[in-house]
Design a protein around this motif. Structure first.
Motif: not given
Length: 220
Positions: A4, A161-165, A215, A217
């Protein structure tokens, strides 16, 4: 440095120190390249101590300086996912290199293919290269579009998790900083699509890798 932090701190670098990549790091890079080639079917190659590829008018036009090492992204012309794979697995190398203390730059046109020492077998295509080495500078962050310009998911509906991705995807390097991609969410499925533009399919692979690395994902 973790992945990250590497995503946040990695910027394109065109000027390098006249310093060979240490043997230990070369070995790690070659091991990574071997792993990638086995997984992807690509013919990625690390070329070191070879200044000819960036000793041309095109390279000077691209403002490159002291480039002596590069990653050649090569694969089968018959592979309909070739350009996307080059972006995805190339970005994996880029971020690993960042964590090793090396700097990189994606290069699509401003290098001499005729002087490039990478091997291209029959039926293969040389897509692009990535310069790599010890940076004489750290590079600068690129300007980014607003989230709503590349993602149709309302902020209130985004899982953490989507925000991080998404944040990582927006930091991904794209050709001429075009950011011609779109990210959507259907249930648990992340769908990333490419727009039209130079190297936009390669950019798609780069964006997918950043999203997945941050993420955890997979992207469709």
């Amino acid at each position: 440095m973790d992945i990250n932090q590497a995503i946040k701190e990695r910027h394109s670098v065109r000027k390098y120190l006249d310093k060979p990549i240490e043997e230990e790091l070369r070995n790690k890079l070659n091991e990574l390249v071997d792993e990638i080639n086995k997984e992807s079917g690509l013919h990625v190659q690390l070329i070191c101590d070879e200044p000819g590829c960036f000793n041309s008018f095109l390279a000077h036009y691209g403002r490159f300086s002291d480039v002596k090492n590069y990653i050649a992204l090569v694969g089968k012309e018959s592979d309909d996912k070739l350009e996307e794979k080059c972006g995805y697995f190339g970005q994996k190398i880029v971020l690993e290199a960042q964590m090793m203390g090396l700097r990189t730059c994606w290069v699509g046109g401003t290098f001499s293919k005729g002087k490039c020492k990478a091997k291209t077998d029959d039926g293969e295509k040389h897509v692009l290269v990535i310069t790599i080495g010890y940076g004489a500078e750290e590079g600068k962050a690129h300007k980014s579009k607003r989230q709503e310009q590349i993602c149709d998911v309302p902020a209130a509906d985004m899982p953490e998790w989507f925000k991080k991705g998404l944040e990582a995807a927006m930091l991904a390097p794209t050709a001429i900083n075009q950011q011609k991609f779109n990210i959507s969410l259907k249930g648990e499925d992340v769908i990333v699509t490419a727009g039209k533009g130079p190297f936009s399919v390669t950019d798609l692979g780069i964006v997918k890798y950043n999203f997945e690395a941050a993420s955890g994902h997979k992207c469709l």
